[in-house]
Write a protein that holds these residues in place. Structure first.
Motif, PDB file in Angstrom:
ATOM      1  N   TRP A  12       7.579   3.786 -21.594  1.00  0.00           N
ATOM      2  CA  TRP A  12       6.709   2.693 -21.150  1.00  0.00           C
ATOM      3  C   TRP A  12       7.467   1.365 -21.137  1.00  0.00           C
ATOM      4  O   TRP A  12       7.400   0.604 -20.169  1.00  0.00           O
ATOM      5  N   LEU A  13       8.191   1.086 -22.217  1.00  0.00           N
ATOM      6  CA  LEU A  13       8.870  -0.200 -22.330  1.00  0.00           C
ATOM      7  C   LEU A  13      10.014  -0.313 -21.328  1.00  0.00           C
ATOM      8  O   LEU A  13      10.185  -1.353 -20.668  1.00  0.00           O
ATOM      9  N   ARG A  14      10.780   0.745 -21.184  1.00  0.00           N
ATOM     10  CA  ARG A  14      11.905   0.696 -20.233  1.00  0.00           C
ATOM     11  C   ARG A  14      11.400   0.594 -18.786  1.00  0.00           C
ATOM     12  O   ARG A  14      12.077   0.028 -17.927  1.00  0.00           O
ATOM     13  N   ALA A  15      10.229   1.128 -18.521  1.00  0.00           N
ATOM     14  CA  ALA A  15       9.680   1.044 -17.163  1.00  0.00           C
ATOM     15  C   ALA A  15       9.320  -0.390 -16.787  1.00  0.00           C
ATOM     16  O   ALA A  15       9.197  -0.716 -15.602  1.00  0.00           O
ATOM     17  N   ARG A  16       9.175  -1.261 -17.781  1.00  0.00           N
ATOM     18  CA  ARG A  16       8.824  -2.659 -17.520  1.00  0.00           C
ATOM     19  C   ARG A  16      10.058  -3.541 -17.325  1.00  0.00           C
ATOM     20  O   ARG A  16       9.934  -4.705 -16.956  1.00  0.00           O
ATOM     21  N   VAL A  17      11.230  -2.987 -17.575  1.00  0.00           N
ATOM     22  CA  VAL A  17      12.458  -3.758 -17.393  1.00  0.00           C
ATOM     23  C   VAL A  17      12.666  -4.023 -15.902  1.00  0.00           C
ATOM     24  O   VAL A  17      12.519  -3.102 -15.089  1.00  0.00           O
ATOM     25  N   PRO A  18      12.976  -5.255 -15.513  1.00  0.00           N
ATOM     26  CA  PRO A  18      13.173  -5.546 -14.084  1.00  0.00           C
ATOM     27  C   PRO A  18      14.325  -4.732 -13.506  1.00  0.00           C
ATOM     28  O   PRO A  18      15.219  -4.283 -14.248  1.00  0.00           O
ATOM     29  N   PRO A  19      14.322  -4.521 -12.183  1.00  0.00           N
ATOM     30  CA  PRO A  19      15.335  -3.656 -11.547  1.00  0.00           C
ATOM     31  C   PRO A  19      16.765  -4.037 -11.892  1.00  0.00           C
ATOM     32  O   PRO A  19      17.636  -3.165 -12.018  1.00  0.00           O
ATOM     33  N   ARG A  20      17.016  -5.336 -12.024  1.00  0.00           N
ATOM     34  CA  ARG A  20      18.392  -5.757 -12.338  1.00  0.00           C
ATOM     35  C   ARG A  20      18.710  -5.624 -13.822  1.00  0.00           C
ATOM     36  O   ARG A  20      19.846  -5.881 -14.236  1.00  0.00           O
ATOM     37  N   GLY A  21      17.716  -5.225 -14.614  1.00  0.00           N
ATOM     38  CA  GLY A  21      17.938  -5.015 -16.036  1.00  0.00           C
ATOM     39  C   GLY A  21      17.905  -6.311 -16.839  1.00  0.00           C
ATOM     40  O   GLY A  21      17.694  -7.405 -16.306  1.00  0.00           O
ATOM     41  N   LEU A  22      18.097  -6.170 -18.135  1.00  0.00           N
ATOM     42  CA  LEU A  22      18.191  -7.310 -19.047  1.00  0.00           C
ATOM     43  C   LEU A  22      19.610  -7.373 -19.573  1.00  0.00           C
ATOM     44  O   LEU A  22      20.209  -6.348 -19.905  1.00  0.00           O
ATOM     45  N   ARG A  23      20.127  -8.559 -19.664  1.00  0.00           N
ATOM     46  CA  ARG A  23      21.517  -8.710 -20.091  1.00  0.00           C
ATOM     47  C   ARG A  23      21.622  -9.618 -21.309  1.00  0.00           C
ATOM     48  O   ARG A  23      20.712 -10.397 -21.602  1.00  0.00           O
ATOM     49  N   GLY A  24      22.736  -9.480 -21.986  1.00  0.00           N
ATOM     50  CA  GLY A  24      23.067 -10.377 -23.078  1.00  0.00           C
ATOM     51  C   GLY A  24      22.027 -10.392 -24.179  1.00  0.00           C
ATOM     52  O   GLY A  24      21.627  -9.345 -24.710  1.00  0.00           O
ATOM     53  N   LYS A  25      21.536 -11.570 -24.501  1.00  0.00           N
ATOM     54  CA  LYS A  25      20.617 -11.731 -25.628  1.00  0.00           C
ATOM     55  C   LYS A  25      19.276 -11.065 -25.380  1.00  0.00           C
ATOM     56  O   LYS A  25      18.653 -10.545 -26.306  1.00  0.00           O
ATOM     57  N   ALA A  26      18.803 -11.082 -24.144  1.00  0.00           N
ATOM     58  CA  ALA A  26      17.539 -10.419 -23.837  1.00  0.00           C
ATOM     59  C   ALA A  26      17.647  -8.917 -24.071  1.00  0.00           C
ATOM     60  O   ALA A  26      16.698  -8.277 -24.547  1.00  0.00           O
ATOM     61  N   ALA A  27      18.795  -8.342 -23.748  1.00  0.00           N
ATOM     62  CA  ALA A  27      19.014  -6.919 -23.983  1.00  0.00           C
ATOM     63  C   ALA A  27      18.986  -6.610 -25.474  1.00  0.00           C
ATOM     64  O   ALA A  27      18.504  -5.554 -25.900  1.00  0.00           O
ATOM     65  N   ALA A  28      19.485  -7.549 -26.290  1.00  0.00           N
ATOM     66  CA  ALA A  28      19.465  -7.364 -27.740  1.00  0.00           C
ATOM     67  C   ALA A  28      18.031  -7.351 -28.256  1.00  0.00           C
ATOM     68  O   ALA A  28      17.679  -6.568 -29.146  1.00  0.00           O
ATOM     69  N   VAL A  29      17.186  -8.208 -27.700  1.00  0.00           N
ATOM     70  CA  VAL A  29      15.773  -8.226 -28.091  1.00  0.00           C
ATOM     71  C   VAL A  29      15.115  -6.902 -27.717  1.00  0.00           C
ATOM     72  O   VAL A  29      14.358  -6.314 -28.499  1.00  0.00           O
ATOM     73  N   LEU A  30      15.399  -6.401 -26.525  1.00  0.00           N
ATOM     74  CA  LEU A  30      14.821  -5.138 -26.079  1.00  0.00           C
ATOM     75  C   LEU A  30      15.209  -4.008 -27.017  1.00  0.00           C
ATOM     76  O   LEU A  30      14.371  -3.151 -27.347  1.00  0.00           O
ATOM     77  N   GLU A  31      16.439  -3.984 -27.471  1.00  0.00           N
ATOM     78  CA  GLU A  31      16.887  -2.914 -28.358  1.00  0.00           C
ATOM     79  C   GLU A  31      16.131  -2.950 -29.686  1.00  0.00           C
ATOM     80  O   GLU A  31      15.826  -1.906 -30.267  1.00  0.00           O
ATOM     81  N   ILE A  32      15.809  -4.144 -30.176  1.00  0.00           N
ATOM     82  CA  ILE A  32      15.023  -4.246 -31.408  1.00  0.00           C
ATOM     83  C   ILE A  32      13.614  -3.712 -31.173  1.00  0.00           C
ATOM     84  O   ILE A  32      13.052  -3.005 -32.015  1.00  0.00           O
ATOM     85  N   LEU A  33      13.028  -4.031 -30.025  1.00  0.00           N
ATOM     86  CA  LEU A  33      11.694  -3.522 -29.703  1.00  0.00           C
ATOM     87  C   LEU A  33      11.685  -2.001 -29.683  1.00  0.00           C
ATOM     88  O   LEU A  33      10.735  -1.358 -30.140  1.00  0.00           O
ATOM     89  N   LEU A  34      12.758  -1.408 -29.141  1.00  0.00           N
ATOM     90  CA  LEU A  34      12.825   0.044 -29.017  1.00  0.00           C
ATOM     91  C   LEU A  34      13.155   0.728 -30.336  1.00  0.00           C
ATOM     92  O   LEU A  34      12.603   1.798 -30.643  1.00  0.00           O
ATOM     93  N   SER A  35      14.033   0.133 -31.112  1.00  0.00           N
ATOM     94  CA  SER A  35      14.510   0.785 -32.326  1.00  0.00           C
ATOM     95  C   SER A  35      13.654   0.487 -33.552  1.00  0.00           C
ATOM     96  O   SER A  35      13.654   1.252 -34.517  1.00  0.00           O
TER      97      SER A  35
END
Length: 300
Positions: A12-35
Motif C-alpha cells: 500500500w505504502l509503496r503504491a503511493r510513491v510518485p512515479p519518479r520515486g523519493l530520493r535522499g532524505k525523503a527516501a530515508a523517511v519512507l524507509e522508517i515508515l516501512l521498517s
C-alpha cells in the motif's frame, strides 16, 4: 505484524510513491515508515525526523509526496492500517496507559472528534447526500459493532423521507439485496478496523452494476477505495480491543442532516406523516398530567 500484514502494508505504502520515486532524505523517511510501522503510527513528526536523521519539514514534505495533506493525515491512515493488522488482544495491549480506562476512552473520542472536525470535507458529504436524494434506492452495508452506525443512518434517512435500508451482519441478505441494485441506486459501505470480505465484494459488484458507491472507513483499502466514488475517512481508534463508533456516528448524523436539507419540504412532510403514525400506533409513552394541588386556605 504478521508477514502477510507487513506485505500488505508495504504494498500500500509503496503504491503511493510518485512515479519518479523519493530520493535522499525523503527516501530515508519512507524507509522508517516501512521498517518501523508502530513508531510511525504513534510517534510525533519530531520523533520520526530524529530517527530518520532529517528535520520535521522533510517529514511533512514526504507525507505530501505520498498524497497526504501533511504528517497528521498520513499518520492517521498509518495507525489505522497498523491496528487493523493486529489481533484484538494486541490492539488492547497497545492502549494500556495511565488513568482509568473510561477517562482514556472519553479523551480518545474527544481527540477523534476534533480531528474529524478539522479534516472532514463537507463537499463530500453534500455529494453523498445529493446522490441518496436522487437515488431510487440506497443500501447501507455495515457489519460487526459498527452496524450500529449503518442502522442509525438508515433509520434517520427514512425519517427524512428517503428509501434507505441497512444490511447488517447477514451475508445471504446482502447478496440478495445487491442482486436487486442497479443504475440509479446508491450503496454506502461502512467499515472500520478490519474490512469484511462481504463488504468489499458488495461494493465492487454494486459498482459493476452501475450503482454509485460511497465508503465511510478509517483506512482506505485499495479494494474498497477503487469501488467507491468518494471515501470519507473517519477516525475510529478506541482505547480497548474494538474501534470507537463515536466519530462514525457523528458523520452519520452530519450526513443525514445534510440529506434533510436537500429537500426540506419532502423531509418535513415525511416527519409529519411519521409523527401521525406514531400517535396512531400509540408508540410513545406520555406522562400523565400532574393534577393541580388543591387551593390552600385563604391567606396562605
Amino acid at each position: 505484524m504478521t508477514e502477510q500484514a507487513t506485505d500488505s502494508f508495504e504494498d500500500w505504502l509503496r503504491a503511493r510513491v510518485p512515479p519518479r520515486g523519493l530520493r535522499g532524505k525523503a527516501a530515508a523517511v519512507l524507509e522508517i515508515l516501512l521498517s518501523q510501522p508502530r513508531r510511525a503510527s504513534f510517534g510525533s513528526a519530531g520523533e520520526l525526523a530524529q530517527v530518520a536523521g532529517v528535520n520535521v519539514a522533510t517529514v511533512t514534505r514526504t507525507a505530501q509526496a505520498l498524497g497526504f495533506a501533511g504528517w497528521p493525515a498520513l499518520q492517521q491512515e498509518l495507525r489505522a492500517r497498523y491496528l487493523s493488522s493486529l489481533s484484538a488482544g494486541q490492539v488492547a495491549a497497545e492502549h494500556r496507559g495511565t488513568g482509568s480506562p473510561s477517562s482514556r476512552s472519553l479523551r480518545r473520542d474527544l481527540d477523534s472528534l476534533a480531528l474529524l472536525n478539522r479534516r472532514l470535507d463537507e463537499g463530500v458529504l453534500a455529494t453523498i447526500a445529493e446522490a441518496v436524494a436522487a437515488a431510487g434506492r440506497t443500501v447501507i452495508v455495515a457489519n460487526g459493532s459498527y452496524a450500529a452506525v449503518g442502522l442509525a443512518l438508515a433509520h434517520n434517512a427514512r425519517l427524512a423521507g428517503y428509501p434507505v435500508t441497512a444490511v447488517a451482519n447477514g451475508d445471504a441478505e446482502l447478496a440478495n439485496t445487491v442482486a436487486a441494485l442497479g443504475a440509479g441506486d446508491v450503496l454506502v459501505a461502512i467499515s472500520f478496523w478490519r474490512l469484511y470480505e462481504s463488504t468489499v465484494l458488495a461494493a465492487n459488484v454494486a459498482r459493476s452494476r452501475g450503482v454509485r458507491v460511497f465508503a465511510l472507513t478509517d483506512a482506505a483499502s485499495p479494494a474498497l477505495a477503487e469501488a467507491a466514488e468518494e471515501v470519507v475517512m473517519v477516525p475510529a481508534e478506541g482505547e480497548a480491543f474494538f474501534p470507537s463508533l463515536t466519530a462514525g456516528m457523528a458523520v452519520a448524523q452530519a450526513l443525514v442532516t445534510q440529506l434533510a436539507a436537500v429537500d426540506p419540504a419532502r423531509t418535513g412532510a415525511s416527519i409529519e406523516a411519521a409523527e401521525a403514525m406514531w400517535t396512531r400506533f400509540g408508540l410513545l409513552h406520555r406522562r400523565p398530567a400532574t393534577p393541580s394541588p388543591p387551593p390552600g386556605p385563604p391567606g396562605s
